[in-house]
Design a protein around this motif. Sequence first.
Motif, PDB file in Angstrom:
ATOM      1  N   LEU A  16       0.640  -1.343   0.173  1.00  0.00           N
ATOM      2  CA  LEU A  16       0.238   0.005   0.100  1.00  0.00           C
ATOM      3  C   LEU A  16       1.039   1.498  -0.277  1.00  0.00           C
ATOM      4  N   ALA A  17       2.008   0.678   0.965  1.00  0.00           N
ATOM      5  CA  ALA A  17       2.783   2.279   0.513  1.00  0.00           C
ATOM      6  C   ALA A  17       3.731   2.706  -0.530  1.00  0.00           C
ATOM      7  N   SER A  18       3.977   1.391  -1.584  1.00  0.00           N
ATOM      8  CA  SER A  18       4.968   1.537  -2.134  1.00  0.00           C
ATOM      9  C   SER A  18       4.289   2.387  -3.468  1.00  0.00           C
ATOM     10  N   LEU A  19       2.965   1.666  -3.324  1.00  0.00           N
ATOM     11  CA  LEU A  19       1.858   2.279  -4.637  1.00  0.00           C
ATOM     12  C   LEU A  19       1.418   3.468  -4.528  1.00  0.00           C
ATOM     13  N   ALA A  20       1.911   4.081  -3.077  1.00  0.00           N
ATOM     14  CA  ALA A  20       0.863   5.564  -3.067  1.00  0.00           C
ATOM     15  C   ALA A  20       2.554   6.232  -3.216  1.00  0.00           C
ATOM     16  N   ILE A  21       3.253   6.407  -2.902  1.00  0.00           N
ATOM     17  CA  ILE A  21       4.356   6.627  -3.306  1.00  0.00           C
ATOM     18  C   ILE A  21       4.626   6.387  -4.368  1.00  0.00           C
ATOM     19  N   THR A  22       4.134   5.025  -5.463  1.00  0.00           N
ATOM     20  CA  THR A  22       4.730   5.686  -6.993  1.00  0.00           C
ATOM     21  C   THR A  22       3.367   6.437  -7.599  1.00  0.00           C
ATOM     22  N   LEU A  23       1.831   5.734  -6.976  1.00  0.00           N
ATOM     23  CA  LEU A  23       0.821   6.861  -7.813  1.00  0.00           C
ATOM     24  C   LEU A  23       1.493   8.477  -7.927  1.00  0.00           C
ATOM     25  N   MET A  24       2.119   9.305  -6.349  1.00  0.00           N
ATOM     26  CA  MET A  24       2.321  10.617  -6.579  1.00  0.00           C
ATOM     27  C   MET A  24       4.407  11.662  -7.573  1.00  0.00           C
ATOM     28  N   ALA A  25       4.987   9.949  -7.436  1.00  0.00           N
ATOM     29  CA  ALA A  25       6.367  10.059  -7.860  1.00  0.00           C
ATOM     30  C   ALA A  25       5.815  10.194 -10.247  1.00  0.00           C
ATOM     31  N   GLN A  26       5.028   8.908 -10.055  1.00  0.00           N
ATOM     32  CA  GLN A  26       4.976   9.213 -11.621  1.00  0.00           C
ATOM     33  C   GLN A  26       3.754  10.130 -12.117  1.00  0.00           C
ATOM     34  N   THR A  27       3.319  10.948 -10.936  1.00  0.00           N
ATOM     35  CA  THR A  27       2.107  11.979 -11.716  1.00  0.00           C
ATOM     36  C   THR A  27       2.832  13.832 -12.270  1.00  0.00           C
ATOM     37  N   GLY A  28       4.286  13.001 -12.021  1.00  0.00           N
ATOM     38  CA  GLY A  28       5.531  14.126 -11.810  1.00  0.00           C
ATOM     39  C   GLY A  28       5.097  15.397 -11.382  1.00  0.00           C
ATOM     40  N   THR A  29       3.851  15.256  -9.801  1.00  0.00           N
ATOM     41  CA  THR A  29       3.715  16.589  -9.197  1.00  0.00           C
ATOM     42  C   THR A  29       4.685  16.405  -7.851  1.00  0.00           C
ATOM     43  N   GLY A  30       5.230  15.133  -7.503  1.00  0.00           N
ATOM     44  CA  GLY A  30       5.606  15.617  -5.995  1.00  0.00           C
ATOM     45  C   GLY A  30       5.941  13.987  -5.516  1.00  0.00           C
ATOM     46  N   THR A  31       6.249  13.948  -4.815  1.00  0.00           N
ATOM     47  CA  THR A  31       6.038  12.427  -3.779  1.00  0.00           C
ATOM     48  C   THR A  31       6.296  12.935  -2.143  1.00  0.00           C
ATOM     49  N   LEU A  32       5.688  12.332  -1.359  1.00  0.00           N
ATOM     50  CA  LEU A  32       5.988  12.764   0.355  1.00  0.00           C
ATOM     51  C   LEU A  32       7.321  13.326   0.360  1.00  0.00           C
ATOM     52  N   PRO A  33       7.602  14.412   1.381  1.00  0.00           N
ATOM     53  CA  PRO A  33       9.086  15.411   1.740  1.00  0.00           C
ATOM     54  C   PRO A  33      10.259  14.167   1.977  1.00  0.00           C
TER      55      PRO A  33
END
Length: 210
Positions: A16-33
């Motif tokens: 779940l955590a890895s999917l969340a980080i990937t979704l944020m990163a793949q959008t190109g809008t950044g990821t968790l600080p």
Amino acid sequence: MPTNDSLKLYRLSLPLASLAITLMAQTGTGTLPTYTPALIIATASPLTLGLTTMIFSAIFLICQQTLKTTHGTIGLTDIWEIFLFGLLIDLWSFLFSDLANASFGTHVLCLIIASFLLAAVRILQEEAQHYVLAADALTATINHRFPLLQTWRFQVLDIIGLVLGLLLSFVFFKQLMHIGIGTLIPVFMIPFCTYVLRRGLVLIEDSDFL
């Protein structure tokens, strides 16, 4: 003491955590600080996001062990989970590689989904008690050892990640990269999403659904 059920809940939180980080990163809008430096280094080098996340998670683990706290259970299991966590990120990145070309609305939807996923991770880790991600273990350690350093929304590790991300962004790209709505929205959304999920769980338990 940690139990087998705690370990199972912790391992359930990894995809779940890895999917969340990937979704944020793949959008190109950044990821968790916390993982922003890992994303920037992955973009500027041949390394994958999964591999850079492994490296930073290992650094978090070493720092957590150095501070010698009782928060979280750190041992061989956690070292193997770091590798699994990174491999899962690379797997999700391959499956969602086209997200960068999606619409802005899709990006926002992905950020909302990621926030709910991270809220679920928070709940699972609270139930697991002794098993948490390396970054969360280090955050708990810092909060325990240096309570005056806590801030309203951003933890010390988040601030360090943001500052390091800004520096790396200008060093590698000479401009701001991978620090945007994907960096900020989840930070403010996760507490709300956690509340919604908890309320949903309470309603399910109080109903005849189960």
